[in-house]
Design an enzyme around this catalytic site. Structure first.
Site, PDB file in Angstrom:
ATOM      1  N   LYS A   8      12.021   0.673   1.432  1.00 21.95           N
ATOM      2  CA  LYS A   8      13.200   0.599   2.311  1.00 21.95           C
ATOM      3  C   LYS A   8      12.920  -0.291   3.513  1.00 21.95           C
ATOM      4  CE  LYS A   8      13.016   5.059   3.136  1.00 21.95           C
ATOM      5  NZ  LYS A   8      11.780   5.411   2.395  1.00 21.95           N
ATOM      6  N   ARG A  62      18.141  12.082   6.752  1.00 22.25           N
ATOM      7  CA  ARG A  62      17.150  12.601   5.813  1.00 22.25           C
ATOM      8  C   ARG A  62      17.416  14.041   5.437  1.00 22.25           C
ATOM      9  NH1 ARG A  62      12.600   8.992   7.126  1.00 22.25           N
ATOM     10  NH2 ARG A  62      10.818   9.648   5.916  1.00 22.25           N
ATOM     11  N   ARG A  90      -0.690   0.408   1.603  1.00 22.79           N
ATOM     12  CA  ARG A  90       0.079  -0.190   2.712  1.00 22.79           C
ATOM     13  C   ARG A  90      -0.791  -0.420   3.948  1.00 22.79           C
ATOM     14  NH1 ARG A  90       5.522   2.484   4.688  1.00 22.79           N
ATOM     15  NH2 ARG A  90       4.245   4.359   4.720  1.00 22.79           N
ATOM     16  N   ARG A 147      -1.363   3.493   8.243  1.00 25.42           N
ATOM     17  CA  ARG A 147      -0.624   4.524   8.974  1.00 25.42           C
ATOM     18  C   ARG A 147      -1.318   5.872   8.815  1.00 25.42           C
ATOM     19  NH1 ARG A 147       5.754   4.101   7.698  1.00 25.42           N
ATOM     20  NH2 ARG A 147       5.436   6.331   7.343  1.00 25.42           N
ATOM     21  N   ARG A 169       4.744  14.509   1.895  1.00 25.62           N
ATOM     22  CA  ARG A 169       5.970  13.750   2.193  1.00 25.62           C
ATOM     23  C   ARG A 169       6.865  13.665   0.957  1.00 25.62           C
ATOM     24  NH1 ARG A 169       3.299   8.529   4.291  1.00 25.62           N
ATOM     25  NH2 ARG A 169       5.392   7.642   4.332  1.00 25.62           N
TER      26      ARG A 169
HETATM   27  P1  AP5 Z   1       7.735   0.235   2.810  1.00 29.40           P
HETATM   28  O1  AP5 Z   1       8.798  -0.799   2.810  1.00 29.40           O
HETATM   29  O2  AP5 Z   1       6.950   0.450   4.045  1.00 29.40           O
HETATM   30  O3  AP5 Z   1       8.324   1.614   2.231  1.00 29.40           O
HETATM   31  P2  AP5 Z   1       9.343   2.657   2.869  1.00 29.40           P
HETATM   32  O4  AP5 Z   1      10.290   3.054   1.805  1.00 29.40           O
HETATM   33  O5  AP5 Z   1       9.903   2.112   4.128  1.00 29.40           O
HETATM   34  O6  AP5 Z   1       8.333   3.849   3.084  1.00 29.40           O
HETATM   35  P3  AP5 Z   1       7.974   4.724   4.371  1.00 29.40           P
HETATM   36  O7  AP5 Z   1       6.666   5.407   4.023  1.00 29.40           O
HETATM   37  O8  AP5 Z   1       7.977   3.933   5.622  1.00 29.40           O
HETATM   38  O9  AP5 Z   1       9.093   5.732   4.349  1.00 29.40           O
HETATM   39  P4  AP5 Z   1       9.101   7.082   4.971  1.00 29.40           P
HETATM   40  O10 AP5 Z   1      10.516   7.377   4.789  1.00 29.40           O
HETATM   41  O11 AP5 Z   1       8.172   8.083   4.454  1.00 29.40           O
HETATM   42  O12 AP5 Z   1       8.499   6.850   6.436  1.00 29.40           O
HETATM   43  P5  AP5 Z   1       9.183   6.757   7.855  1.00 29.40           P
HETATM   44  O13 AP5 Z   1       8.430   5.790   8.637  1.00 29.40           O
HETATM   45  O14 AP5 Z   1      10.646   6.607   7.716  1.00 29.40           O
HETATM   46  O15 AP5 Z   1       6.738  -0.154   1.597  1.00 29.40           O
HETATM   47  C1  AP5 Z   1       5.595   0.626   1.296  1.00 29.40           C
HETATM   48  C2  AP5 Z   1       4.480  -0.293   0.778  1.00 29.40           C
HETATM   49  O16 AP5 Z   1       4.883  -0.902  -0.449  1.00 29.40           O
HETATM   50  C3  AP5 Z   1       4.139  -1.473   1.707  1.00 29.40           C
HETATM   51  O17 AP5 Z   1       2.771  -1.699   1.625  1.00 29.40           O
HETATM   52  C4  AP5 Z   1       4.912  -2.680   1.126  1.00 29.40           C
HETATM   53  O18 AP5 Z   1       4.272  -3.906   1.383  1.00 29.40           O
HETATM   54  C5  AP5 Z   1       4.937  -2.338  -0.352  1.00 29.40           C
HETATM   55  N1  AP5 Z   1       6.190  -2.717  -1.005  1.00 29.40           N
HETATM   56  C6  AP5 Z   1       7.449  -2.527  -0.514  1.00 29.40           C
HETATM   57  N2  AP5 Z   1       8.378  -2.915  -1.399  1.00 29.40           N
HETATM   58  C7  AP5 Z   1       7.680  -3.347  -2.483  1.00 29.40           C
HETATM   59  C8  AP5 Z   1       8.092  -3.830  -3.745  1.00 29.40           C
HETATM   60  N3  AP5 Z   1       9.391  -3.958  -4.072  1.00 29.40           N
HETATM   61  N4  AP5 Z   1       7.128  -4.197  -4.643  1.00 29.40           N
HETATM   62  C9  AP5 Z   1       5.814  -4.049  -4.337  1.00 29.40           C
HETATM   63  N5  AP5 Z   1       5.366  -3.580  -3.137  1.00 29.40           N
HETATM   64  C10 AP5 Z   1       6.293  -3.229  -2.231  1.00 29.40           C
HETATM   65  O19 AP5 Z   1       8.935   8.228   8.410  1.00 29.40           O
HETATM   66  C11 AP5 Z   1       7.660   8.692   8.795  1.00 29.40           C
HETATM   67  C12 AP5 Z   1       7.763  10.095   9.372  1.00 29.40           C
HETATM   68  O20 AP5 Z   1       8.611  10.111  10.547  1.00 29.40           O
HETATM   69  C13 AP5 Z   1       8.386  11.150   8.445  1.00 29.40           C
HETATM   70  O21 AP5 Z   1       7.452  11.693   7.551  1.00 29.40           O
HETATM   71  C14 AP5 Z   1       8.926  12.171   9.463  1.00 29.40           C
HETATM   72  O22 AP5 Z   1       7.896  12.965   9.961  1.00 29.40           O
HETATM   73  C15 AP5 Z   1       9.424  11.278  10.596  1.00 29.40           C
HETATM   74  N6  AP5 Z   1      10.834  10.901  10.418  1.00 29.40           N
HETATM   75  C16 AP5 Z   1      11.318   9.622  10.247  1.00 29.40           C
HETATM   76  N7  AP5 Z   1      12.645   9.643  10.127  1.00 29.40           N
HETATM   77  C17 AP5 Z   1      13.021  10.945  10.235  1.00 29.40           C
HETATM   78  C18 AP5 Z   1      14.285  11.602  10.161  1.00 29.40           C
HETATM   79  N8  AP5 Z   1      15.413  10.926   9.953  1.00 29.40           N
HETATM   80  N9  AP5 Z   1      14.295  12.941  10.303  1.00 29.40           N
HETATM   81  C19 AP5 Z   1      13.171  13.632  10.539  1.00 29.40           C
HETATM   82  N10 AP5 Z   1      11.945  13.076  10.593  1.00 29.40           N
HETATM   83  C20 AP5 Z   1      11.880  11.751  10.442  1.00 29.40           C
END
Ligand code: AP5
Length: 220
Positions: free
Chosen positions: A13, A88, A127, A160, A171
Site C-alpha cells: 500500500k 483499520r 523491507r 522497522r 500484525r
Molecule cells: P509497503 O509498501 O511498505 O507495504 P504496506 O502495505 O504499506 O505495509 P505496512 O507494513 O507499512 O502496512 P501496515 O499496515 O502494517 O503498517 P503501518 O505503517 O500502516 O511494502 C512492504 C515491502 O514490500 C517493502 O519492502 C517494499 O519495497 C516491498 N514491495 C511493495 N510492493 C511490492 C510489490 N508489488 N512487489 C514486490 N515488492 C514490493 O502501521 C504500523 C502500525 O501503526 C500498526 O501495526 C498499528 O500499530 C499502527 N497503526 C497504523 N495505522 C493505524 C490505524 N489506522 N489504527 C490503529 N493503529 C494504526
C-alpha cells in the site's frame, strides 16, 4: 481524487501510495508514518502509541481518528488524498464517513490489495526504510543503488521495529481480526475495487492506473 488503500501489512500500500500520490499531485496520508513520527518526537500521542505499535496491535480508534481528521483539514488535501492504513476497524470506517460529511466531501474509491500471507511475510522481512525521508526499499525486490543507503537522500536504511518475525505474525492476526471486515463495509457502499497485491510494483501500478481511467477518475 479521494482514495483509501486497504490491505494486509506488506501488501504494498505504502509503495503504491508513494508513487501514485506523486504522479497525481495528491496528498499521501499514512497513519503508520504519522504515528512513527509521533513516537520519534516523543509527543503525548507517540508515548501512548509506542507500546501498541511495537506489539503489532492497533492504536486505539479515538487517537488515530483524531489525527486523521486534523490532517484532512490541511490545505494540501484539497486536490485529493490517499489514505494509507486508515481506516483499520469498522469504528474508524464510521468515523471517516462522519468526518467526510463534515468536510462536505466523499470518497471516490477504496482500493483493496488482496495479497497472500506468504507474500506479506517475504515483503516485511526484507523491507528497509530510509531513516530520514521514509522511502521504502526491499533487499531483493527493490534494492537501493548503494547497499544500506537511500537513493533519494543518501541517509541510512533501517529495518522497522515492527518488522521482526513475532510482531509480523501478530500484525497479520490483528489484520484478520480487526480490519478484514472493512472489505464488506465498503462493498456495501459500492466503493470497493480489488487489485492483486502479489504482482510486482510496476505491473500493479499499471493495473491501478488503468482502473482509475476506466472509472473516470483520471484521464487516459
Ligand atoms: P509497503 O509498501 O511498505 O507495504 P504496506 O502495505 O504499506 O505495509 P505496512 O507494513 O507499512 O502496512 P501496515 O499496515 O502494517 O503498517 P503501518 O505503517 O500502516 O511494502 C512492504 C515491502 O514490500 C517493502 O519492502 C517494499 O519495497 C516491498 N514491495 C511493495 N510492493 C511490492 C510489490 N508489488 N512487489 C514486490 N515488492 C514490493 O502501521 C504500523 C502500525 O501503526 C500498526 O501495526 C498499528 O500499530 C499502527 N497503526 C497504523 N495505522 C493505524 C490505524 N489506522 N489504527 C490503529 N493503529 C494504526
Amino acid at each position: 481524487m479521494r482514495l483509501v488503500f486497504l490491505g494486509p501489512p506488506g501488501a504494498g500500500k505504502g509503495t503504491q501510495a508513494e508513487v501514485l500520490s506523486r504522479d497525481l499531485g495528491i496528498a499521501h496520508i499514512s497513519t503508520g508514518d504519522m504515528l512513527r513520527e509521533a513516537v520519534g518526537a516523543k509527543t503525548a500521542l507517540g508515548v501512548e502509541a509506542k507500546g501498541y505499535m511495537n506489539r503489532g496491535e492497533l492504536v486505539p480508534d479515538k487517537l488515530v481518528a483524531g489525527i486523521v481528521e486534523e490532517r484532512l483539514k490541511r490545505d494540501d488535501v484539497k486536490k485529493g488524498f490517499i489514505l494509507d492504513g486508515f481506516p483499520r476497524t469498522i469504528e474508524q470506517g464510521k468515523m471517516l464517513k462522519q468526518a467526510m460529511e463534515r468536510l462536505k466531501a466523499r470518497l471516490d474509491a477504496v482500493l483493496y490489495f488482496e495479497t497472500s500471507e506468504a507474500t506479506c511475510i517475504a515483503r516485511l522481512s526484507g523491507r528497509r526504510v530510509c531513516k530520514k525521508c521514509g522511502a521504502i526499499y526491499h533487499l531483493k525486490n527493490r534494492p537501493s543503488k548503494t547497499a544500506g543507503k537511500c537513493d533519494a537522500c543518501d541517509s541510512e536504511l533501517v529495518q522497522r521495529k515492527d518488522d521482526n518475525e513475532e510482531t509480523v505474525k501478530n500484525r497479520l492476526v490483528v489484520y484478520d481480526r480487526e480490519t478484514k471486515d472493512l472489505i464488506d463495509f465498503y462493498k456495501r457502499d459500492d466503493l470497493l475495487r480489488t487489485v492483486s497485491g502479489d504482482l510486482d510494483v510496476g505491473e500493479l501500478k499499471g493495473i491501478i492506473t488503468a482502473l482509475f481511467e476506466r472509472e473516470g477518475l483520471i484521464r487516459a
